[in-house]
Structures are given as structure tokens and as C-alpha cells.
Write a protein that holds these residues in place. Structure first.
Motif, PDB file in Angstrom:
ATOM      1  N   LEU A  12       0.827  -1.218   0.000  1.00  0.00           N
ATOM      2  CA  LEU A  12       0.000   0.000   0.000  1.00  0.00           C
ATOM      3  C   LEU A  12       0.855   1.260   0.000  1.00  0.00           C
ATOM      4  CD1 LEU A  12      -2.866  -0.988   2.455  1.00  0.00           C
ATOM      5  CD2 LEU A  12      -3.036  -0.604  -0.002  1.00  0.00           C
ATOM      6  N   ARG A  13       1.931   1.248   0.805  1.00  0.00           N
ATOM      7  CA  ARG A  13       2.832   2.409   0.832  1.00  0.00           C
ATOM      8  C   ARG A  13       3.474   2.626  -0.531  1.00  0.00           C
ATOM      9  NH1 ARG A  13       4.618   0.850   5.975  1.00  0.00           N
ATOM     10  NH2 ARG A  13       6.413  -0.177   5.080  1.00  0.00           N
ATOM     11  N   VAL A  51       4.017   5.539  -5.650  1.00  0.00           N
ATOM     12  CA  VAL A  51       3.984   5.541  -7.110  1.00  0.00           C
ATOM     13  C   VAL A  51       2.939   6.520  -7.618  1.00  0.00           C
ATOM     14  CG1 VAL A  51       3.388   4.134  -9.126  1.00  0.00           C
ATOM     15  CG2 VAL A  51       4.920   3.223  -7.397  1.00  0.00           C
ATOM     16  N   ALA A  52       1.770   6.526  -6.996  1.00  0.00           N
ATOM     17  CA  ALA A  52       0.721   7.463  -7.401  1.00  0.00           C
ATOM     18  C   ALA A  52       1.183   8.901  -7.201  1.00  0.00           C
ATOM     19  CB  ALA A  52      -0.549   7.195  -6.605  1.00  0.00           C
ATOM     20  N   LYS A  62       3.162  13.938  -9.568  1.00  0.00           N
ATOM     21  CA  LYS A  62       4.202  14.962  -9.639  1.00  0.00           C
ATOM     22  C   LYS A  62       4.743  15.085 -11.061  1.00  0.00           C
ATOM     23  CE  LYS A  62       8.514  16.432  -7.557  1.00  0.00           C
ATOM     24  NZ  LYS A  62       9.644  16.086  -6.704  1.00  0.00           N
ATOM     25  N   GLN A  63       4.925  13.965 -11.725  1.00  0.00           N
ATOM     26  CA  GLN A  63       5.421  13.999 -13.109  1.00  0.00           C
ATOM     27  C   GLN A  63       4.411  14.689 -14.034  1.00  0.00           C
ATOM     28  OE1 GLN A  63       6.292   9.991 -14.254  1.00  0.00           O
ATOM     29  NE2 GLN A  63       8.414  10.092 -13.527  1.00  0.00           N
TER      30      GLN A  63
END
Length: 57
Positions: free
Chosen positions: A36-37, A42-43, A48-49
Motif C-alpha cells: 500500500l505504501r 507511485v501514485a 508529480k510527473q
């Protein structure tokens, strides 16, 4: 006729099984939390990208 191996531990078998089950459950829970972390990280990085990419255009 008795077998040649050592005597089986039948007294503590239930306690040992309980301990191993707890250990297994704890490891599964840690694995689930780690996943989950990682998914959240990743999300966050993808977001941010996307925002950085929009500024560059």
C-alpha cells in the motif's frame, strides 16, 4: 516396534502452531502495508510527473 527417530513433540505442538500462525499473519500484514505504501508513493510520483510536465509545456 518403535521407529528409530527421536520422539515427537506432541505437548507443545499446538503452541508452536499458534506461534507460527501469528508469525505468518504478521508477515502477511507487513507485506500488505508495504504494498500500500509503495502504491501510494507511485501514485504521488506519477502525479508529480504530470504536474511537472504541464509546467514545461
Amino acid at each position: 516396534m518403535m521407529g528409530k527417530g527421536p520422539e515427537k513433540n506432541t505437548k507443545n505442538k499446538a503452541l508452536h502452531t499458534k506461534l507460527l500462525n501469528r508469525k505468518k499473519a504478521k508477515l502477511q500484514e507487513e507485506k500488505r502495508e508495504r504494498a500500500l505504501r509503495l502504491k501510494a508513493l507511485v501514485a504521488k510520483m506519477n502525479e508529480k510527473q504530470h504536474t511537472d510536465g504541464a509546467k514545461g509545456i
